[in-house]
Scaffold this motif. Structure first.
Motif, mmCIF file in Angstrom:
data_model
loop_
_atom_site.group_PDB
_atom_site.id
_atom_site.type_symbol
_atom_site.label_atom_id
_atom_site.label_comp_id
_atom_site.label_asym_id
_atom_site.label_seq_id
_atom_site.Cartn_x
_atom_site.Cartn_y
_atom_site.Cartn_z
ATOM 1 N N PHE A 1 0.816 -1.219 0.000
ATOM 2 C CA PHE A 1 0.000 0.000 0.000
ATOM 3 C C PHE A 1 0.854 1.275 0.000
ATOM 4 N N SER A 2 2.097 1.163 0.463
ATOM 5 C CA SER A 2 2.942 2.371 0.524
ATOM 6 C C SER A 2 3.278 2.876 -0.883
ATOM 7 N N LYS A 3 3.000 2.028 -1.906
ATOM 8 C CA LYS A 3 3.324 2.465 -3.279
ATOM 9 C C LYS A 3 2.144 3.162 -3.980
ATOM 10 N N ILE A 4 0.989 3.193 -3.332
ATOM 11 C CA ILE A 4 -0.208 3.748 -4.000
ATOM 12 C C ILE A 4 0.050 5.173 -4.503
ATOM 13 N N GLU A 5 0.694 5.962 -3.673
ATOM 14 C CA GLU A 5 0.895 7.381 -4.035
ATOM 15 C C GLU A 5 2.146 7.599 -4.893
ATOM 16 N N ASN A 6 2.840 6.487 -5.236
ATOM 17 C CA ASN A 6 4.076 6.653 -6.017
ATOM 18 C C ASN A 6 3.833 6.967 -7.489
ATOM 19 N N THR A 7 2.625 6.713 -7.970
ATOM 20 C CA THR A 7 2.340 7.044 -9.374
ATOM 21 C C THR A 7 1.056 7.870 -9.439
ATOM 22 N N PRO A 8 0.919 8.726 -10.460
ATOM 23 C CA PRO A 8 -0.271 9.594 -10.521
ATOM 24 C C PRO A 8 -1.579 8.831 -10.700
ATOM 25 N N VAL A 9 -1.500 7.543 -11.098
ATOM 26 C CA VAL A 9 -2.762 6.810 -11.322
ATOM 27 C C VAL A 9 -3.259 6.123 -10.038
ATOM 28 N N ARG A 10 -2.390 6.055 -9.023
ATOM 29 C CA ARG A 10 -2.731 5.484 -7.707
ATOM 30 C C ARG A 10 -3.054 3.988 -7.763
ATOM 31 N N CYS A 11 -2.217 3.261 -8.536
ATOM 32 C CA CYS A 11 -2.274 1.800 -8.538
ATOM 33 C C CYS A 11 -0.958 1.323 -7.912
ATOM 34 N N GLU B 1 2.179 2.023 -14.878
ATOM 35 C CA GLU B 1 2.753 2.640 -16.096
ATOM 36 C C GLU B 1 1.856 2.361 -17.305
ATOM 37 N N LYS B 2 1.399 1.103 -17.396
ATOM 38 C CA LYS B 2 0.521 0.737 -18.531
ATOM 39 C C LYS B 2 -0.787 1.526 -18.469
ATOM 40 N N MET B 3 -1.314 1.664 -17.250
ATOM 41 C CA MET B 3 -2.584 2.402 -17.091
ATOM 42 C C MET B 3 -2.424 3.854 -17.535
ATOM 43 N N ILE B 4 -1.290 4.456 -17.167
ATOM 44 C CA ILE B 4 -1.055 5.867 -17.527
ATOM 45 C C ILE B 4 -1.017 6.019 -19.052
#
Ligand SMILES: Cc1cc2nc3c(=O)[nH]c(=O)nc-3n(C[C@H](O)[C@H](O)[C@H](O)COP(=O)(O)O)c2cc1C
Length: 352
Positions: free
Chosen positions: A173-183, A190-193
């Motif tokens: 869960f600590s990685k949720i905020e690591n990408t703008p898509v919140r996955c 990356e694929k979602m973005i």
């Protein structure tokens, strides 16, 4: 217009429109003596605000909350907490060309037919800008829930056809905020973005699913019969703009497996080996994790020529979200927190 109040004992009333002077709310039922963490409230607002990355609407709002009442020396006083968030970057002229026509699948038609007089700019009251007030109230509810050690984490688990694996226990869960898509799965994120950007460049939109996990809920939260915990969570989630579906526990999957595989067998201590129930049985929490999923549609304002119901061609200007899910994650958490704290409140009154 009724329907602007949520909650029973911990209640929030929201007001305001997308292009008006300000949005805001009144929170009633917050106990006295909570030392508010204003940084945490701002952090929640920053997670929801527009313009935070290239894959969301480019309207730039700082979304600073101004508290008007109910707080003294940084502590809640037990009186109503009033607050506003000013609108600063609204380009109302973008909406003049759709003043008298209705965007297909938006709420323009139904609001016009029901109220006749409406603020059409940016969707007015039907705009998801209203959810900024829910996030403020939810951030305060989250701080109250910390007293009970209750943890709420939401993340994007699906965009279009791109899906995260089902087992949330394996996620960091600590990685949720690591990408703008919140996955929390960075490679999938990356694929979602890229996927969202594909739709954004074409002026189109795409939907998806947000999963929310609620941990450490004590046994016994939820009321019979109409105020079951999952019923209130369902109402909370379905009240969010663009939400098309809600499920908790095994949800629709539970229709596909036989009863002998679906029952949650007990361990010696009252917890269960599986958790198809999703932490709620008979509308009352059983101490296991509550997990739920919320489905968001691909939203209506596409930057393409579209035809409204009197066959007139319309082209919608303005700045819009190609995919609302990244910004909806804190809204799901806020609504979960509002339900949980409200229901804990009720439980205390009944038992202590
Ligand atoms: C965070 C968020 C942002 C949104 N942004 C847009 C948007 O840019 N364009 C749009 O057409 N709808 C957007 N919506 C959805 C509309 O507010 C919603 O579809 C509309 O009010 C009609 O309501 P309904 O879809 O729930 O029936 C957004 C929803 C959320 C949760």
């Amino acid at each position: 217009m009724a329907g602007n109040i949520f909650g029973k004992l911990f209640r929030v009333t929201t007001f305001g429109e997308s292009h008006g002077h300000a949005l805001g709310g009144i929170i009633d039922g917050c106990p006295s003596g909570l030392k508010l963490n204003f940084e945490e409230i701002n952090n929640e607002l920053n997670r929801r605000k527009p313009g935070q990355s290239s894959i969301v609407t480019q309207r730039k709002e700082s979304d600073e909350v101004i508290f008007l009442s109910g707080i003294f020396d940084g502590f809640t006083t037990g009186t109503p907490i009033g607050f506003i968030i000013k609108n600063k970057d609204h380009n109302s002229k973008d909406y003049f060309n759709i003043k008298n026509i209705y965007r297909p699948s938006h709420s323009d038609f139904t609001y016009y037919k029901k109220y006749v007089i409406r603020d059409y700019r940016g969707g007015g009251r039907s705009s998801a800008r209203e959810t900024v007030s829910r996030v403020v109230a939810g951030a305060i509810a989250k701080q109250l829930l910390k007293i009970y050690n209750i943890l709420i984490k939401a993340y994007v688990s699906s965009i279009g056809g791109l899906n995260l694996s089902e087992n949330y226990n394996k996620l960091d869960f600590s990685k949720i905020e690591n990408t703008p898509v919140r996955c929390p799965d960075i490679q999938l994120a990356e694929k979602m973005i890229k996927y969202i950007n594909k739709f954004r460049k074409k002026g189109d939109t795409i939907g998806g699913i947000i999963t929310c996990i609620i941990k450490n809920v004590p046994i016994g939260i939820g009321e019979p019969v109409f105020d079951k915990l999952h019923a209130e969570l369902g109402k909370a989630m379905l009240s969010i703009n663009a939400v098309k579906g809600f499920e908790y526990g095994s949800g629709f999957y539970g229709t596909k497996i036989k009863g002998s595989n679906h029952i949650d067998k007990y361990k010696n201590n009252g917890s269960t080996k599986t958790n198809f129930s999703g932490g709620i049985q008979g509308g009352i929490s059983n101490g296991m994790d509550i997990y739920l999923k919320v489905a968001f549609k691909a939203v209506a304002t596409i930057k393409k020529k579209s035809i409204n119901f009197n066959k007139k061609k319309i082209f919608v200007k303005g700045r819009h979200d190609p995919c609302v899910l990244p910004r909806a994650v804190p809204i799901i958490e806020a609504m979960s927190a509002l339900v949980l704290y409200d229901y804990i409140h009720m439980y205390k009154i009944l038992l202590f």
